[in-house]
Design an enzyme around this catalytic site. Structure first.
Site, PDB file in Angstrom:
ATOM      1  N   VAL A   1      33.201  75.198  55.581  1.00 32.13           N
ATOM      2  CA  VAL A   1      32.258  75.916  54.726  1.00 32.13           C
ATOM      3  C   VAL A   1      31.153  74.976  54.257  1.00 32.13           C
ATOM      4  O   VAL A   1      29.973  75.343  54.224  1.00 32.13           O
ATOM      5  CB  VAL A   1      32.971  76.556  53.528  1.00 32.13           C
ATOM      6  N   ASP A   2      31.521  73.762  53.887  1.00 31.36           N
ATOM      7  CA  ASP A   2      30.513  72.771  53.499  1.00 31.36           C
ATOM      8  C   ASP A   2      29.552  72.484  54.643  1.00 31.36           C
ATOM      9  O   ASP A   2      28.339  72.341  54.436  1.00 31.36           O
ATOM     10  CB  ASP A   2      31.193  71.472  53.061  1.00 31.36           C
ATOM     11  N   VAL A   3      30.077  72.359  55.843  1.00 31.33           N
ATOM     12  CA  VAL A   3      29.235  72.044  56.998  1.00 31.33           C
ATOM     13  C   VAL A   3      28.250  73.179  57.267  1.00 31.33           C
ATOM     14  O   VAL A   3      27.047  72.953  57.457  1.00 31.33           O
ATOM     15  CB  VAL A   3      30.096  71.762  58.244  1.00 31.33           C
TER      16      VAL A   3
END
Length: 394
Positions: free
Chosen positions: A167-169
């Protein structure tokens, strides 16, 4: 050779993953990125380990090359003034504090925009700036509440997170795209703007076909292990020695699979004649294919099926994955040589290839406050910071 973004200055107040990943991608293409960190500890990921390489966290090393570091205590008026002076010379600011934090330090969008109407100001949050403003945005939490864990894992097993902070990526990619779109508008009109990206919205967008099934048809997808809800065969199969993934995405590929397995009769079976019918009869199809695959190894079938035009592959670990990419000429690794470091720093290569302005690997991820003097000189009017190294495929 100047990079495609070589005329840009970005002040990066972000930490951990989404923001640093976004700014590293921009830095790879020439943007001058100045990373502002808290004194003492710096970016949280500096202490995230093991593993470490030469005493530095590999997590931090993975998303912070081509940047300069200055340590500033934003609660200190003098340091906050330094941060504002940096922002005044920037094309873009990136931050991922909880909503309201930057405003407390006089670094909010409205205050900085008043000083520079052309500034692009990117805020990355977990749940937005309205009802979710106070919620902490960690990737694991997001995978849980955002639906990703509900479709990951075996149908009758424990719900599972994806093995990386995906999700961060995805959010970092959206942030980088948003900054570039806003800069394009700024160049055309002189007008800056605020870019807002949240982890939750990025995840819902990144769930693509699952999210579309819900919003367009009211279908709530569930975990299916390695199976695909809309395509068959598109999953993992056992062979004589280890698993093999097969992804026959259309009728032609399915017929080629059946022929290579010596089971052309399956392609003629009305239960398997079309993708929709194969999805409806996936259990008997899986049994027939598993029996046919049992007699040879995964590598044998990889060679046979690939030659027949069937998408497939064995399950590699990271060593195998990097080896495959290297054999295919993708140069997935860079050994970044920086005179400030005793040894080359291993880096994952930027996956974007540009024919005229390719990514460059100029400086190793900085040590905390390593560039304070140079950054302060930048505030005083020095046109750019000197480069110190260059990476080579490794």
């Amino acid at each position: 050779m100047p990079g495609a973004l070589g005329d840009l200055v970005i002040v990066d107040f972000s930490r951990i993953l989404a923001g640093p990943y976004a700014t590293m991608l921009l830095a790879d293409f020439g943007a001058e990125v100045i990373k502002v960190e808290r004194p003492g500890g710096g970016d949280d990921t500096r202490s995230w380990g093991p593993p470490f390489a030469d005493g530095e966290s590999t997590y931090f090393l993975g998303v912070n090359r081509n940047k300069r570091s200055i340590a500033l205590d934003l609660s200190d008026p003098a340091d906050a003034a330094t941060a504002r002076a940096l922002a005044a010379r920037a094309d873009a600011v990136v931050e991922n504090f909880r909503p309201g934090t930057m405003e407390r330090y006089g670094l909010g969008h409205e205050e900085l925009r008043a000083a520079d109407p052309g500034l692009v100001y990117c805020s990355i949050t977990g749940f937005g700036t309205d009802g979710g403003a106070e919620l902490p945005g960690y990737d694991l939490i997001m995978q849980a509440v955002g639906g990703l864990m509900s479709v990951t894992g075996a149908p009758d097993g424990e719900r599972m997170k994806v093995g990386v902070a995906l999700v961060d990526v995805v959010t970092g990619l959206h942030a980088a795209l948003g900054v570039l779109a806003a800069l394009r508008h700024r160049d055309a009109t002189g007008e800056g703007q605020r870019v807002e990206v949240s982890l939750l919205s990025s995840l819902l967008s990144g769930l693509v076909n699952h999210a579309s099934a819900y919003v367009a048809a009211g279908v709530v997808p569930a975990a299916m292990g390695n199976e695909h809800p809309s395509v068959a065969p598109y999953e993992l199969f056992e062979t004589a020695d280890r698993p093999l993934v097969i992804a026959a995405g259309n009728d032609r590929q399915f017929r080629a699979l059946c022929g290579a397995l010596g089971r052309s009769d399956l392609a003629a079976d009305e239960r398997f004649a079309t993708n929709s019918s194969r999805v409806a009869h996936r259990r008997p199809l899986r049994s027939a294919l598993t029996a046919a695959l049992a007699g040879r190894t995964a590598d044998d079938w990889f060679a046979v099926l690939t030659a027949a035009g069937v998408p497939c592959g064995p399950i590699n670990d990271l060593a195998g994955a990097f080896d495959l990419a290297a054999r295919l000429g993708l140069d997935p690794r860079v050994d970044l040589r920086d005179p400030r470091r005793p040894h080359p720093v291993g880096q994952v290569a930027n996956p974007i290839r540009l024919s005229a302005t390719p990514p460059r690997y100029r400086t190793a991820p900085p040590r905390l406050d390593e560039d304070a003097a140079a950054v302060r000189a930048r505030i005083a009017g020095e046109p750019s910071l000197p480069e110190s190294g260059e990476g080579r495929p490794g």
